[in-house]
Motif scaffolding. Structure first.
Motif: not given
Length: 243
Positions: A75-77, A84, A51-53, A80-81
């Motif tokens: 979870d997040v694309s 961040t 996952t992204g997290r 987005d990773v």
């Protein structure tokens, strides 16, 4: 649905370079496992994330030298990773993996600080080649004997991976740094788009549009210095003025 990856017909050989740490981020377990086995065979140290997290946590914990990052995560694309990571000041090279090869997606990923794209299905030998190219760029191995480059108000330190424009530090992505370095190693010389693609990207698949896009990024980040020193040679390529 399982995302396809072409492994047939690949030929891999262990690397002779020091072990690099690679983070493989993909929600498909079979893809992660296949990439992990292939990269470990090449003597890379591999960590996986689904996952992204998990990816963001792993970057902070393991400090990888490169991230293979799937765009579509649960979870997040991946975009987005990457955003961040760049906001946190992490400059690790990011190689996006995507099932869709749309130009808009590629442009978006590059705008967010990504360094390269690979569209699924892909061959393992191409993954290995892209990784080698990005690691060469990030380690500054094009001309290791020249650690300090100066052209006009530009100063580039290849060992520290830092750039200054008119005395002010400039934050560049891995690809932007490699492009500026190539220009600064050839002051006054006209470099064609093909030459730049082969040297900086190490392959031709990107097309000349990638060169134009990154020249734009460099000029914008370097401000007036970039506008005055990086000249367009119409119909040919670019030249970094030596005067």
């Amino acid at each position: 649905m399982t995302k396809p990856v072409h492994a047939a017909g690949h030929s891999l050989a262990p690397t002779s370079t020091p072990t690099a740490r690679i983070l493989v981020v993909d929600d498909e377990e079979n893809v992660r496992s296949m990439l992990t086995m292939a990269l470990e065979f090449l003597d890379y140290a591999v960590t996986g994330a689904a996952t992204g997290r998990q990816a963001l946590e792993s970057v902070g914990r393991h400090n990888p030298d490169l991230v293979l990052l799937d765009v579509n995560l649960p979870d997040v694309s991946g975009f987005d990773v990457c955003r961040t990571l760049r906001e946190r000041g992490v400059t690790v090279p990011v190689l996006f993996l995507t099932g869709v090869g749309r130009v808009d997606d590629r442009v978006r990923g590059l705008d967010l600080g990504g360094d390269d794209f690979l569209t699924k299905p892909f061959e393992l030998k191409e993954v290995a080649a892209r990784i080698r190219a990005l690691l060469r760029r990030s380690s500054g191995s094009l001309h290791p004997e020249r650690s300090q480059l100066r052209v006009g108000d530009l100063h580039l330190d290849t060992e520290a991976h830092q750039v200054w424009s008119a005395g002010e530090p400039v934050e560049l992505t891995t690809t932007e740094f490699a492009l500026l370095r190539y220009l600064m190693e050839n002051p006054g010389r006209v470099l064609t788009r093909t030459q730049i693609l082969e040297r900086v990207w190490n392959h031709r698949n990107e097309g000349s549009g990638a060169v134009d896009t990154y020249i734009y990024y460099l000029r914008r980040k370097l401000g007036g210095t970039g506008q005055s020193l990086i000249r367009t040679v119409r119909g040919v390529g670019y030249r970094l003025c030596a005067d």
